[in-house]
Scaffold this active site. Sequence first.
Site, short mmCIF file in Angstrom:
data_model
loop_
_atom_site.label_atom_id
_atom_site.label_comp_id
_atom_site.label_asym_id
_atom_site.label_seq_id
_atom_site.Cartn_x
_atom_site.Cartn_y
_atom_site.Cartn_z
N ARG A 1 -38.40 61.70 -19.09
CA ARG A 1 -39.35 61.86 -17.96
C ARG A 1 -38.66 62.45 -16.89
O ARG A 1 -37.30 62.28 -16.58
CB ARG A 1 -40.12 60.63 -17.73
CG ARG A 1 -41.06 59.94 -18.70
CD ARG A 1 -41.42 58.72 -18.51
NE ARG A 1 -42.43 58.31 -19.60
CZ ARG A 1 -41.83 57.60 -20.82
NH1 ARG A 1 -40.52 57.59 -20.97
NH2 ARG A 1 -42.81 57.09 -21.46
N HIS B 1 -40.65 64.54 -22.37
CA HIS B 1 -40.11 65.39 -23.39
C HIS B 1 -40.47 67.15 -23.41
O HIS B 1 -40.82 67.57 -24.53
CB HIS B 1 -40.81 64.63 -24.68
CG HIS B 1 -40.11 63.19 -25.06
ND1 HIS B 1 -38.70 63.04 -24.44
CD2 HIS B 1 -40.65 62.24 -25.65
CE1 HIS B 1 -38.58 61.63 -24.98
NE2 HIS B 1 -39.86 61.36 -25.45
N HIS C 1 -35.90 62.49 -31.96
CA HIS C 1 -36.93 61.35 -31.89
C HIS C 1 -37.21 60.69 -33.18
O HIS C 1 -38.36 60.48 -33.29
CB HIS C 1 -37.97 61.91 -30.90
CG HIS C 1 -38.99 60.77 -30.09
ND1 HIS C 1 -39.18 59.58 -30.86
CD2 HIS C 1 -38.92 60.31 -28.87
CE1 HIS C 1 -39.70 58.94 -29.73
NE2 HIS C 1 -39.55 59.32 -28.68
N ASP D 1 -38.06 50.16 -23.75
CA ASP D 1 -38.31 51.65 -23.68
C ASP D 1 -37.12 52.12 -22.57
O ASP D 1 -37.95 52.53 -21.34
CB ASP D 1 -39.59 52.06 -23.57
CG ASP D 1 -39.84 53.57 -23.55
OD1 ASP D 1 -38.88 54.38 -23.91
OD2 ASP D 1 -40.97 54.25 -23.34
N GLU E 1 -32.70 57.34 -29.25
CA GLU E 1 -32.48 58.85 -28.48
C GLU E 1 -31.42 58.90 -27.65
O GLU E 1 -31.20 58.44 -26.47
CB GLU E 1 -33.69 58.89 -27.76
CG GLU E 1 -35.10 58.75 -28.17
CD GLU E 1 -36.18 58.63 -27.38
OE1 GLU E 1 -36.43 59.60 -26.40
OE2 GLU E 1 -36.99 57.68 -27.38
#
Length: 387
Positions: A112, A137, A212, A285, A351
């Site tokens: 982000r 993304h 991803h 996350d 990631e």
Amino acid sequence: MTRIKRHQRYLSLAALLVLPSVTEVKSATLATSFYGSTQDGRHVNLYTMTSARGLTVKFISYGGRLTEILAPDRKGHIADVILGFPSMKDYEAKDKEGGFYFGALIGRYANRIAGGHFTLDGQQYTLAINNPPNSLHGGIKGFDKFVWDVQPISTSGPLVSAKLSLTSPDGDEGYPGTLQVTVTYTLSDDNALTINYEATTDKDTVLNLTNHAYFNLAGAGAAGGVFPQVLTLNANAYLPTDKTSIPLGPPEPVSGTPFDFRTPTPIGAHIRANDPQILLARGYDHSWVLNKSGDTSRPQLAALAVDPDSGRTLECLTTEPGLQVYTSNFIDAQYAGIGGVYRQSDAFALETQHFPDSPNHPDYPTTELKPGQTFYSTTIFRFGVQQ
């Protein structure tokens, strides 16, 4: 920027892992077939890479997406260990609904950027807000929705590889500079999938690339999800975030928190902890700050995941400074894929990347790329079994 020589191969850092025995496949192979067409008529191919030790990696030119990874367990049983979908139509339909970027290459900026704004060389740039209030993304049409040009490099031997290329024009999704990007997928005889990223620009810009893939070492759609799978992260610190997943500031120690995976820990061990960060993200996350030493241009161990039941293992090495771990928190039975209906906690993503919102955090490792420079980055996903 992370810089290494391309196509280098590295030895495993996890001595407890062993490779499956060689099957009837005598050398690695790469085959090409037609996969389908996009709704606007673009031709999409499927590429199937198979190692001498029985690992199969499939990807398509649409988004450079990894669609299947077929890996043996300790008894030689094969399962697809990533979440994917059976057709081009399915991928495009999911993209229109939000998509979750299944298996895709991500750019121009993975993760982000706060408010969809950043300043570079005194000029403010405005990006698409596709994850309100932020840009995520790469925007509305990121690299995950491009049809990449794919050129096989080696189709048989101890390793097989293919080069994926695209040109992102100046102003694409609000980012400055015409960007030339190549990504090379290589599968070697030690069941390692190496992803080499390379990019150049004709104007100062920012860049953050990743893949991803969603992993489940028990097999896509396995009833138990990934909570029993054991994760080790080579990181002493992580980046706490606000409610919109933007980092709050400097890294904080993982010690004494649910984010401490320095020793092998089941993914679900602390995911229900009454912790503000867990509550905000509905799970994990977050970006972990990877421990680095010595020559940082060489991939170093970032993570090791093990499925105790099947014995399948996944070792992740990277030149990147950060690792975003995502436990598929927002996938809630919206999608039916190759492994059935996908639900929250059905997979984890590793990631490898620079930190979220780095253009707005001068104290973070830089994501700037200038004319005359070349961005290099390497990530290795090595599959094995634990007896």
